[in-house]
Write a protein that holds these residues in place. Structure first.
Motif, mmCIF file in Angstrom:
data_model
loop_
_atom_site.group_PDB
_atom_site.id
_atom_site.type_symbol
_atom_site.label_atom_id
_atom_site.label_comp_id
_atom_site.label_asym_id
_atom_site.label_seq_id
_atom_site.Cartn_x
_atom_site.Cartn_y
_atom_site.Cartn_z
ATOM 1 N N ALA A 220 -9.266 -1.331 -2.177
ATOM 2 C CA ALA A 220 -9.585 -0.090 -1.952
ATOM 3 C C ALA A 220 -11.244 0.047 -1.804
ATOM 4 O O ALA A 220 -11.829 0.658 -0.964
ATOM 5 N N ASP B 170 2.439 3.056 3.068
ATOM 6 C CA ASP B 170 1.333 3.440 4.013
ATOM 7 C C ASP B 170 1.481 1.895 5.126
ATOM 8 O O ASP B 170 0.957 0.758 4.864
ATOM 9 N N MET C 291 -7.196 -0.256 1.784
ATOM 10 C CA MET C 291 -6.065 0.578 1.467
ATOM 11 C C MET C 291 -6.393 1.526 0.078
ATOM 12 O O MET C 291 -7.586 1.436 -0.362
ATOM 13 N N GLN C 292 -5.573 2.458 -0.116
ATOM 14 C CA GLN C 292 -5.721 3.163 -1.294
ATOM 15 C C GLN C 292 -5.195 2.517 -2.546
ATOM 16 O O GLN C 292 -4.635 1.588 -2.333
ATOM 17 N N PRO C 293 -6.013 2.833 -3.751
ATOM 18 C CA PRO C 293 -5.452 2.173 -4.981
ATOM 19 C C PRO C 293 -4.257 2.726 -5.678
ATOM 20 O O PRO C 293 -3.979 2.204 -6.639
ATOM 21 N N ALA C 294 -3.485 3.306 -4.938
ATOM 22 C CA ALA C 294 -2.316 3.902 -5.507
ATOM 23 C C ALA C 294 -1.148 3.112 -5.893
ATOM 24 O O ALA C 294 -0.937 2.049 -5.085
ATOM 25 N N GLN D 254 -3.130 3.168 -12.165
ATOM 26 C CA GLN D 254 -4.478 2.842 -12.045
ATOM 27 C C GLN D 254 -5.435 2.417 -12.978
ATOM 28 O O GLN D 254 -5.210 2.782 -14.158
ATOM 29 N N PRO E 151 0.672 -1.020 0.026
ATOM 30 C CA PRO E 151 0.049 0.193 -0.009
ATOM 31 C C PRO E 151 0.972 1.158 -0.071
ATOM 32 O O PRO E 151 1.792 1.372 0.637
ATOM 33 N N ASP F 6 0.584 5.775 0.185
ATOM 34 C CA ASP F 6 -0.098 6.857 0.579
ATOM 35 C C ASP F 6 -0.167 7.885 -0.381
ATOM 36 O O ASP F 6 0.148 7.493 -1.583
ATOM 37 N N ASP F 7 -0.758 9.063 -0.297
ATOM 38 C CA ASP F 7 -0.991 10.159 -1.039
ATOM 39 C C ASP F 7 0.211 10.652 -1.682
ATOM 40 O O ASP F 7 0.269 11.377 -2.353
ATOM 41 N N LYS G 255 -5.269 -3.842 -6.293
ATOM 42 C CA LYS G 255 -5.385 -2.761 -5.362
ATOM 43 C C LYS G 255 -6.605 -2.077 -5.365
ATOM 44 O O LYS G 255 -7.045 -1.475 -4.303
#
Length: 305
Positions: A265, A29, A270-273, A280, A21, A23-24, A261
């Motif tokens: 999400a 993450d 989790m985020q899909p980053a 993506q 994962p 983060d932005d 991912k």
């Protein structure tokens, strides 16, 4: 580090290949990764694969690889084995990754056939033996010709398997006939794992030991149930559960690991980053994954979170 005198006791069933994962800001993450590890251990996974294909290993810095192993080992605390991705197409780099994984608390390393270089069979054997000689950890070989171009020949695998340093194979070909060929020429203790979710039921039914799985990240309890039914001789319920997983498994394989991912999400884990060059999913692909997930029982996901 968990003693590995009997690797056959834990290299079995559906073993999740965990995504990494981000983060932005593009950093790992850690909180989301902890949650993924805890969820799999609670579901009964015997092992976790970290920093490998689903983990976007090619874009991870060495310190990030170590971070993932340390987190996973700290969460597992002997309840599951940690398999660290340690592959490279440069042998000295693969050795460095293996040593770092050992220091970070891994229980085994997974080492892929060197990609891009297209080594001859003797070069593959020398590569793997050099990695195995450098670490105390057992080595799981990863053969995935769709990504490495050249596959690990059966006779080379059989030769490597005579050493106790090599404890298993993750086969990415989806070729059930290969499983049947290999079983007669490998030691009984050597574990044969598929890396293909779509053929995992056939692999296990034909005598394979397990699956290094993408879909187990999304539906770990269903995957554990498939393996339990098979182990106890109940083919019909195993087949029914596997059939439910197939549409999602096929989509995850198509755009891996971006689809995985995005699926996680949607479930709030989790985020899909992703990291370039992985991007993506586009809108149509997202809709397909969402439809596949909605096809599974809503009550399953409510209970799994």
């Amino acid at each position: 580090m968990i003693p590995l005198a009997h690797p056959a006791h834990w290299l079995s069933g559906f073993i999740p290949d965990l995504p990494t994962p981000f983060d932005d800001r593009g950093r790992i993450d850690a909180d989301a990764f902890v949650a993924l590890c805890r969820r799999q251990i609670a579901a009964g996974a015997t092992a976790l694969v970290v920093g490998e294909t689903a983990g976007e290993c090619a874009t991870l810095e060495p310190a990030e690889r170590e971070q993932l192993v340390r987190i996973a080992a700290g969460i597992a605390r002997g309840r599951a084995h940690i398999i660290a991705g340690a592959g490279s197409n440069a042998t000295d780099r693969a050795v460095t990754f293996a040593l770092a994984a050992e220091a970070a608390g891994a229980d085994a390393v997974m080492s892929v056939v060197p990609y891009y270089n297209r080594p001859m069979a003797a070069g593959m054997a020398a590569h793997f033996r050099t990695v195995a000689a450098a670490t105390r950890l057992p080595v799981i070989l990863h053969d995935i010709p769709s990504r490495t171009v050249k596959g690990l020949p059966d006779d080379t695998l059989a030769d490597l398997a005579t050493s106790a340093r090599f404890i298993g194979l993750r086969d990415g070909s989806g070729d059930i006939a290969r499983l049947m060929r290999l079983r007669s020429c490998l030691p009984a203790s050597f574990r044969l794992l598929t890396g293909d979710d779509t053929t995992s039921l056939a692999w296990l039914a034909a005598g394979g030991h397990g699956c290094v799985s993408s879909v187990a990240n999304v539906a770990p309890d269903l995957c554990v149930a498939v393996h339990r039914h098979l182990r106890e001789g109940r083919l019909a319920p195993a087949r029914d559960l596997h059939r439910r997983l197939l549409p999602l498994a096929a989509l995850l394989d198509r755009e891996h690991p971006a689809a995985l991912k995005f699926a996680l999400a949607l479930l709030g884990f989790m985020q899909p980053a992703t990291r370039l060059p992985i991007v993506q999913l586009d809108a149509p692909a997202k809709a397909e994954v969402a439809d596949a997930i909605s096809g599974l029982a809503d009550e399953y996901f409510a209970a799994a979170r």
